[in-house]
Design an enzyme around this catalytic site. Sequence first.
Site, mmCIF file in Angstrom:
data_model
loop_
_atom_site.group_PDB
_atom_site.id
_atom_site.type_symbol
_atom_site.label_atom_id
_atom_site.label_comp_id
_atom_site.label_asym_id
_atom_site.label_seq_id
_atom_site.Cartn_x
_atom_site.Cartn_y
_atom_site.Cartn_z
ATOM 1 N N ASP A 166 0.950 -1.176 -0.040
ATOM 2 C CA ASP A 166 0.066 0.026 -0.008
ATOM 3 C C ASP A 166 0.797 1.140 -0.038
ATOM 4 O OD1 ASP A 166 -2.719 0.885 0.297
ATOM 5 O OD2 ASP A 166 -1.870 1.665 2.421
ATOM 6 N N GLU B 197 14.432 -15.418 0.587
ATOM 7 C CA GLU B 197 14.769 -16.388 1.621
ATOM 8 C C GLU B 197 13.786 -17.546 1.507
ATOM 9 O OE1 GLU B 197 14.352 -14.849 5.480
ATOM 10 O OE2 GLU B 197 16.221 -13.464 5.206
HETATM 11 C C1 NOJ Z 1 -4.609 2.969 -0.828
HETATM 12 C C2 NOJ Z 1 -5.687 1.968 -0.731
HETATM 13 O O1 NOJ Z 1 -5.701 1.402 -1.612
HETATM 14 C C3 NOJ Z 1 -6.937 2.758 -0.074
HETATM 15 O O2 NOJ Z 1 -8.106 2.162 -0.081
HETATM 16 C C4 NOJ Z 1 -6.532 3.617 1.114
HETATM 17 O O3 NOJ Z 1 -7.176 4.262 1.542
HETATM 18 C C5 NOJ Z 1 -5.008 4.161 1.107
HETATM 19 N N1 NOJ Z 1 -4.202 3.480 0.270
HETATM 20 C C6 NOJ Z 1 -4.574 4.384 2.384
HETATM 21 O O4 NOJ Z 1 -4.104 3.245 3.084
#
Ligand code: NOJ
Length: 570
Positions: A223, A275
Site C-alpha cells: 500500500d 529467503e
Molecule cells: C490505498 C488503498 O488502496 C486505499 O484504500 C487506502 O485508503 C489508502 N491507500 C490508504 O491506506
Amino acid sequence: MTSMLAADSSVARNDLDDALWWRQASVYQIYPRSFADANGDGIGDLKGVTSRVPYLKALGIDAVWLSPFYPSALADGGYDVDDYRDVDPKIGTLEDFDEMTAALHQAGIKVIVDIVPNHSSDRHTWFLEAVAAGRGSAARERYIFRDGKGEHGELPPNNWTAIFGGSSWQRITEPDGTPGQWYFHLFAPEQPDFNWKNPEVHADFETTLRFWSDRGVDGFRIDVAHGLTKNLDPAFDHLKSVLSGQDLFEDGQHPIWDRDEVHDIYAEWRKIFNEYTPPRIAVAEAWVEPHRRARYASSEGLGQSFNFDLLQADFRAADFRKIIGDNLAFAADSGASTTWVFSNHDVVRHATRYGLQRTGAQDEAQIMNVGGKQWLLDGGRQDEVDTELGLRRAKAATQLMLALPGSAYLYQGEELGLQEVGEEIADEHRQDPAFFRNKGVEIGRDGCRVPLPWESQGSSYGFGAGGSHLPQPQWFSRYAVDAQEQDPASTLSFYRRAMALRHELQSAEELAWEASPNEHVLHFSRPGGWHSITNFGTTPVALPEGELLLASAPLEDGLLPANATAWLRA
Ligand code: NOJ
Ligand code: CA
C-alpha cells in the site's frame, strides 16, 4: 502447445513452486468484509472466503489478493491497522486464515495479502505508547511528531492538506492533559504515518513479512509504496498540493512521493522474499511517473508495480494502444511483467464509468481522487448512467486486458457485471473517510464495496444469513451468482470462459500489433496464433480469418459490433 496446456492447465496452476507464476497471473481482489459472511453478522469473514473457494476455482483465477483483514477500527476500510500480525476478531482468527490459505492452495490458487507500511492506525500499540511516552521519547520517534507553530504551538507545523481532506497534522493531548505535539498523517487522522528513518520500523515490518511468509502467503501488495520515506524540511512548507501528488517531481527529491531512498527499503525486503521457495512476490501500489515504475518493479526491489493507466483511460482505441505499448516497454525496462487493472476498491466500477457518458471521454477527475466519487456530484447522476453500454464496454475492455502479456487484476463483483452503487447508500450508512472528511465534494468509495449478491433472493442476497454492513440495492438481485451460473449468456459465464481460454492460450510475453480495418479497431496477436480484436468505434467491422473463440457481445451478421472484443485462433 495449446492443446497440451489446455489438458493440463489445472496441473500448471497447481504448481506452487513455479517461481515465475506471477508474470502472467490473473489475480482476483477480495475485499474481505464484503465478499461472503459465514456467521451471518453482516460482515464478510475469512470463513466466508473459504466457503467460496469452489467459486474462485471455477472462475479460473491464479491468485487472490485480500485487502486488509487485520484488527482495525475501520476508520479507512481496514487500511488503518491495529496489529499487522493478527486477524480482526470481527472477521476471523489466525486459524481461519490458515484454513483459508490451505483451501486456496488446495485449489491451486495463490494468496497475496496487503501490507500497509506507510501508516498504522491510531490504536496500534506503538502509537498509544508514543502518545503516553511524551515529547522527545524513543516511542515518538516511530512516528512523525512535531511541535506546532504559534505562541503556544496551537498551529499545525505547516498548511498541508491530507488526502482525505483536512490538515495533514493532528494535535494530541499530552499525558498531563495539556494540548501537545502534532503528528503527521497522509490520510485520515486515525492513520498516523510511520517514521521510516527509524530502524525499529524497518525491523518490525521485516518481522511482519516473515510472519505471513512463514504462514504460506505467496505474495504482498504494498500500500502507498511510493510514500514511505519523507523529507519534511520546512523548505517545502510552501508547496500547496504536496500531498495530492499533482506536483510529482521526477528527480526523486519530492518531500513525500517517490523519493529515491524508498528503494532502500524494498532492497531489504527483496532479501527476505528471496529467503523463501518460491520467492515471495510483491506488487507496488505506486502512483508515480510511468518511467519511474521500473525501480519498484525491478528484481532487486518489489518485483512488480501496478500501472493504473488503463483504469484512468478513455474508452478509445488510440489511448489504449499507446498505454499498452508504453507499459510493455516500461515492463521490459524493469525485467518484470506489467499489471493491468480496471477496477478495485478505490475507484468507480468500470461497468459504471464506461456508461457515464455515451461517447465522450471519462474525465480523470470523475474517476480518481483517491477513488473520489466526484462523478455522482459533478459528473452525472446514477440515473444518467447507461448501464447497458457501460457493461458492454467493460466486457470488451476486460477481454482485451485478459489477452495482454502481464498480470491481470480483477476486482470482486466485476465478473458479475456489478454496477457502482450510488445515492442509494444513505449518508448515515456511509463508511469511507473520504466522504466524511470531504463532505459535498467526494461521495467516497463505499459504492464499489457493497457486499456481493450470491443469490437472487434472501435478506442479503446470499452474502450471509443476516444483513449487510453496507446496504445492497434491490437491483443487486439481477446480478446474483446463482442466476448467472445457470445462464450461458451471463457476464459470469463470459468471465469463466475468458479465463479458461486465457490459461489455454497464454504463452510468451509478446504482443504484435496487426493491421485493423480502421483507427477505432485494435487488433493484436500473441505467439501461437491468439488474436484479440476490439471495436472501439460505432460501426460493426469484419473479422479476419480464423476460428472464433470468444466474443464479448454477439456478432452481428458475422461482424464484430461496436464496443466489443473477439478472440480468434488463426
Ligand atoms: C490505498 C488503498 O488502496 C486505499 O484504500 C487506502 O485508503 C489508502 N491507500 C490508504 O491506506
Ligand atoms: Ca461475519
